[in-house]
Design an enzyme around this catalytic site. Structure first.
Site, short mmCIF file in Angstrom:
data_model
loop_
_atom_site.label_atom_id
_atom_site.label_comp_id
_atom_site.label_asym_id
_atom_site.label_seq_id
_atom_site.Cartn_x
_atom_site.Cartn_y
_atom_site.Cartn_z
N PRO A 9 44.06 -17.42 4.08
CG PRO A 9 42.17 -17.76 2.84
CD PRO A 9 42.45 -18.12 4.23
CG ASN A 10 44.27 -13.10 0.46
OD1 ASN A 10 45.05 -13.12 -0.59
ND2 ASN A 10 42.93 -13.13 0.91
NE ARG A 17 45.33 -9.03 2.89
CZ ARG A 17 44.58 -9.65 3.69
NH1 ARG A 17 45.33 -10.47 4.80
NH2 ARG A 17 43.30 -9.78 3.52
CE1 TYR A 22 44.66 -7.43 7.78
CE2 TYR A 22 44.77 -6.67 5.42
CZ TYR A 22 43.87 -7.42 6.44
OH TYR A 22 42.65 -7.49 6.17
CG ASN A 76 44.06 -14.33 11.15
OD1 ASN A 76 43.11 -14.26 10.66
ND2 ASN A 76 44.78 -13.24 11.15
CB ALA A 79 38.38 -13.15 3.79
CD GLU A 100 37.12 -15.71 15.12
OE1 GLU A 100 36.24 -16.25 15.76
OE2 GLU A 100 36.70 -14.87 14.58
CG HIS A 102 40.17 -11.75 13.29
ND1 HIS A 102 40.30 -12.31 11.83
CD2 HIS A 102 39.26 -12.22 14.07
CE1 HIS A 102 39.16 -13.05 12.08
NE2 HIS A 102 38.59 -13.26 13.15
NE ARG A 109 39.65 -4.11 8.01
CZ ARG A 109 40.45 -4.93 7.32
NH1 ARG A 109 40.84 -6.04 8.08
NH2 ARG A 109 40.54 -5.03 5.89
C1 DQA Z 1 41.93 -10.60 9.11
C2 DQA Z 1 40.64 -9.94 9.06
C3 DQA Z 1 39.83 -10.55 7.72
O1 DQA Z 1 38.60 -9.66 7.71
C4 DQA Z 1 40.59 -10.39 6.81
O2 DQA Z 1 39.97 -10.98 5.50
C5 DQA Z 1 42.09 -10.88 6.72
C6 DQA Z 1 42.70 -10.55 8.02
C7 DQA Z 1 43.01 -10.13 10.20
O3 DQA Z 1 43.76 -10.73 10.81
O4 DQA Z 1 42.68 -8.71 10.68
O5 DQA Z 1 42.31 -11.51 5.70
O6 DQA Z 1 41.77 -11.88 9.69
#
Ligand code: DQA
Length: 149
Positions: A9-10, A17, A22, A76, A79, A100, A102, A109
């Site tokens: 998501p996102n 964003r 990011y 990735n 959230a 995994e 990020h 954070r």
């Molecule tokens: C993320 C970190 C997550 O906490 C966040 O909700 C994201 C992006 C990252 O790539 O740093 O959407 O996965």
């Protein structure tokens, strides 16, 4: 070898964003850099990516690619990493190695980002390396897949 990158998501909003967190690059920009590097160093490798804002679609994709011994997955989950027992179970239930990733250092954070339902089932976890994290994960998958032969 086939490598699949799954973004949750996102992550489709990269570039728009919270750029202070990011960055200003879109996913298309990042993917161009990642795939250029991987294709130059590992010619012949098949590379694809998938993004979804929906938990079930991510689980379906893990199931679809999850039982092939020539495939590796970079995940990735955004959230959903911190909330989805179902994605953790899917990663535990498949045989394809999952790394995994990020973009940000989730441990630097908010506390709710410090827990992952995926990490215990992943082959490795990378956080805070930006696009370099995806590249490192893909190189590690190549090593894992060739070492398992
Ligand atoms: C993320 C970190 C997550 O906490 C966040 O909700 C994201 C992006 C990252 O790539 O740093 O959407 O996965």
């Amino acid at each position: 070898m086939h490598f699949l990158v799954i973004n949750g998501p996102n992550l489709n909003l990269l570039g728009k964003r919270e750029p202070e967190i990011y960055g200003h690059r879109t996913w298309d920009d990042l993917w161009a850099l990642i795939s250029q590097d991987i294709r130059a160093t590992m010619p012949g490798v098949e590379l694809t990516w998938f993004q979804s804002n929906h938990e079930g679609q991510i689980i379906d994709k893990l199931h679809e690619f999850g039982f092939n011994d020539q495939t590796g997955i970079v995940l990735n989950a955004g959230a959903l990493t911190h909330t989805s027992i179902a994605i953790g179970d899917a990663v535990a239930g498949i045989t394809t190695p999952v790394i995994e990733v990020h973009l940000t250092n989730v441990f630097a954070r908010e506390p709710f980002r410090h827990h992952s339902y995926i990490s215990a089932h992943a082959k490795a976890v990378i956080a805070g390396m930006g696009l370099g994290g995806y590249k490192a994960a893909l190189y590690h998958l190549a090593w894992l897949l060739s070492a398992s032969k």
